[in-house]
Write an enzyme that holds these catalytic residues in place. Structure first.
Site, PDB file in Angstrom:
ATOM      1  N   SER A   1       0.810  -1.218   0.000  1.00 11.09           N
ATOM      2  CA  SER A   1       0.000   0.000   0.000  1.00 11.09           C
ATOM      3  C   SER A   1       0.844   1.270   0.000  1.00 11.09           C
ATOM      4  O   SER A   1       0.462   2.274  -0.608  1.00 11.09           O
ATOM      5  CB  SER A   1      -0.934   0.030   1.220  1.00 11.09           C
ATOM      6  OG  SER A   1      -1.828  -1.055   1.195  1.00 11.09           O
ATOM      7  N   ASN A   2       1.982   1.238   0.691  1.00 10.50           N
ATOM      8  CA  ASN A   2       2.813   2.432   0.836  1.00 10.50           C
ATOM      9  C   ASN A   2       4.290   2.110   0.678  1.00 10.50           C
ATOM     10  O   ASN A   2       4.731   0.999   0.953  1.00 10.50           O
ATOM     11  CB  ASN A   2       2.604   3.084   2.207  1.00 10.50           C
ATOM     12  CG  ASN A   2       1.194   3.581   2.419  1.00 10.50           C
ATOM     13  OD1 ASN A   2       0.452   3.001   3.200  1.00 10.50           O
ATOM     14  ND2 ASN A   2       0.800   4.625   1.725  1.00 10.50           N
TER      15      ASN A   2
ATOM     16  N   VAL B   1       7.680   3.586   2.313  1.00  7.57           N
ATOM     17  CA  VAL B   1       8.169   4.448   3.385  1.00  7.57           C
ATOM     18  C   VAL B   1       9.670   4.651   3.176  1.00  7.57           C
ATOM     19  O   VAL B   1      10.415   3.690   3.007  1.00  7.57           O
ATOM     20  CB  VAL B   1       7.891   3.844   4.770  1.00  7.57           C
ATOM     21  CG1 VAL B   1       8.365   4.801   5.869  1.00  7.57           C
ATOM     22  CG2 VAL B   1       6.407   3.549   4.928  1.00  7.57           C
TER      23      VAL B   1
ATOM     24  N   TYR C   1      11.810 -21.524   9.355  1.00  4.56           N
ATOM     25  CA  TYR C   1      10.665 -21.514   8.442  1.00  4.56           C
ATOM     26  C   TYR C   1      10.908 -22.640   7.451  1.00  4.56           C
ATOM     27  O   TYR C   1      12.055 -22.923   7.098  1.00  4.56           O
ATOM     28  CB  TYR C   1      10.612 -20.165   7.714  1.00  4.56           C
ATOM     29  CG  TYR C   1       9.231 -19.582   7.505  1.00  4.56           C
ATOM     30  CD1 TYR C   1       8.478 -19.149   8.590  1.00  4.56           C
ATOM     31  CD2 TYR C   1       8.693 -19.436   6.228  1.00  4.56           C
ATOM     32  CE1 TYR C   1       7.224 -18.595   8.405  1.00  4.56           C
ATOM     33  CE2 TYR C   1       7.438 -18.879   6.030  1.00  4.56           C
ATOM     34  CZ  TYR C   1       6.704 -18.465   7.119  1.00  4.56           C
ATOM     35  OH  TYR C   1       5.458 -17.919   6.940  1.00  4.56           O
TER      36      TYR C   1
ATOM     37  N   ASP D   1       9.948  -7.553   4.864  1.00  6.54           N
ATOM     38  CA  ASP D   1       9.546  -6.617   5.916  1.00  6.54           C
ATOM     39  C   ASP D   1       9.436  -7.313   7.264  1.00  6.54           C
ATOM     40  O   ASP D   1       9.764  -6.727   8.305  1.00  6.54           O
ATOM     41  CB  ASP D   1       8.219  -5.937   5.554  1.00  6.54           C
ATOM     42  CG  ASP D   1       7.101  -6.937   5.238  1.00  6.54           C
ATOM     43  OD1 ASP D   1       7.408  -8.098   4.885  1.00  6.54           O
ATOM     44  OD2 ASP D   1       5.927  -6.543   5.315  1.00  6.54           O
ATOM     45  N   ARG D   2       9.015  -8.580   7.277  1.00  3.85           N
ATOM     46  CA  ARG D   2       8.872  -9.312   8.532  1.00  3.85           C
ATOM     47  C   ARG D   2      10.244  -9.571   9.159  1.00  3.85           C
ATOM     48  O   ARG D   2      10.403  -9.459  10.379  1.00  3.85           O
ATOM     49  CB  ARG D   2       8.132 -10.632   8.299  1.00  3.85           C
ATOM     50  CG  ARG D   2       6.705 -10.444   7.785  1.00  3.85           C
ATOM     51  CD  ARG D   2       6.064 -11.767   7.404  1.00  3.85           C
ATOM     52  NE  ARG D   2       5.715 -12.555   8.590  1.00  3.85           N
ATOM     53  CZ  ARG D   2       5.244 -13.797   8.526  1.00  3.85           C
ATOM     54  NH1 ARG D   2       5.086 -14.391   7.354  1.00  3.85           N
ATOM     55  NH2 ARG D   2       4.943 -14.444   9.640  1.00  3.85           N
TER      56      ARG D   2
ATOM     57  N   ASP E   1       2.609  -6.225  12.872  1.00  2.00           N
ATOM     58  CA  ASP E   1       2.710  -5.147  11.881  1.00  2.00           C
ATOM     59  C   ASP E   1       1.358  -4.964  11.217  1.00  2.00           C
ATOM     60  O   ASP E   1       0.873  -5.840  10.490  1.00  2.00           O
ATOM     61  CB  ASP E   1       3.774  -5.505  10.837  1.00  2.00           C
ATOM     62  CG  ASP E   1       4.077  -4.344   9.891  1.00  2.00           C
ATOM     63  OD1 ASP E   1       3.310  -3.353   9.878  1.00  2.00           O
ATOM     64  OD2 ASP E   1       5.073  -4.424   9.154  1.00  2.00           O
TER      65      ASP E   1
ATOM     66  N   THR F   1     -26.121   2.230  10.998  1.00  3.15           N
ATOM     67  CA  THR F   1     -25.329   1.283  10.195  1.00  3.15           C
ATOM     68  C   THR F   1     -23.841   1.611  10.216  1.00  3.15           C
ATOM     69  O   THR F   1     -22.996   0.711  10.380  1.00  3.15           O
ATOM     70  CB  THR F   1     -25.838   1.274   8.747  1.00  3.15           C
ATOM     71  OG1 THR F   1     -27.203   0.874   8.728  1.00  3.15           O
ATOM     72  CG2 THR F   1     -25.018   0.308   7.886  1.00  3.15           C
TER      73      THR F   1
END
Length: 281
Positions: A11-12, A14, A101, A110-111, A130, A185
């Protein structure tokens, strides 16, 4: 040293500018896969110019991206504007963190960046939440090992899905209505999304803490992301809000990988065209 870091999310994007060890500036712009490298050159340059920063003052760049289709475009823009080949987070990047993992390459950059920064700043064991496009929960052991985690739809995705799939329900702002027994609503939707999401967060954190029960120390829960303050204000399950943890993590990881990155070795022949020349399409 002036280091520019990029956290590219769904979405962004940074950006953060570190002057030595201090985060001096940060910016947030919308992720747009349709933009060309030249458009990103102009956008980034405008952000710098607003604070009277010159591209030539940037000495190195590191990029973490979870948007593969945008990664090359952004790296090309960096080469054009700063004449630097950026350090890119990938499977070969040193993080100093062991990843438990099934396939470590599947863990979002990012994680890992968040986990590295959180462990460096707060120690372990800990849980990092996050609140991004997706909400991720990551568990880190007392020894600084990435143990895995959980991914759930982000709160904005949940809100948009409700609006798109239910014909009579409107799009709403994500603000707390102050109660769960609502009389219209819009308030009912706000209550269900926000307080329902608080319940999701509390339940997942509680389950993760139980699975970490062999850890003898207390478990710190760190939240980051745009909506972390909204959710944290409604629960005691979150101990710390740290909005810059991803940028801090990129700086930490850069320090682990900067050996050999001399001005000569990272210099790119790509450069911003003269202002009187037309930028490529």
């Amino acid at each position: 040293m002036m280091l520019l870091v990029f956290d590219v999310g769904n979405s962004n994007i940074v950006l953060g500018m570190f002057r030595e060890d201090k985060l001096s500036y940060s910016w947030r712009v919308s992720t747009d896969q349709a933009k060309s490298s030249d458009e990103y050159v102009i956008l980034i340059n405008q952000l710098l110019e607003y604070y009277d920063l010159k591209p030539e003052s940037v000495e190195d760049v590191i990029v973490s991206s979870v948007v593969p289709d945008l990664t090359y475009t952004l790296e090309l823009a960096i080469r054009k504007l700063f004449r630097i080949y950026p350090l890119s987070m990938d499977s070969g990047t040193k993080t100093g963190m062991q990843i438990h993992y099934d396939n470590p390459k599947q863990v979002g950059a990012d994680r890992i960046v968040n986990a590295v920064a959180a462990y460096e700043k707060y120690g372990g064991p800990l849980i990092v939440v996050d609140f991004g496009t997706a909400t991720t929960f990551c568990a880190i052991s007392a020894a600084g090992e990435y143990l895995g985690g959980t991914i759930s739809p982000g709160i904005k995705i949940s809100s948009d899905a409700l609006f798109q799939k239910a014909a009579k329900l409107p799009r709403i702002d994500l603000v707390k209505p102050g109660r769960v027994i609502c009389h219209n609503t819009v308030s009912s939707m706000q209550s269900g999304i926000i307080y329902g999401y608080v319940g999701l967060v509390e339940y997942v954190i509680d389950k993760m803490k139980k699975e970490l029960s062999d850890e003898i120390q207390s478990i710190t829960v760190v939240a980051t992301g745009g909506l972390s303050t909204l959710i944290a204000s409604e629960t005691d399950a979150i101990d710390v809000i740290d909005k810059t943890i991803t940028l801090d993590g990129l700086k930490i990881i850069y320090e682990k990988n900067k050996e050999g990155r001399t001005p000569e070795s990272i210099r790119s022949e790509e450069m911003l065209p003269e202002k009187n020349l037309q930028l490529e399409a």
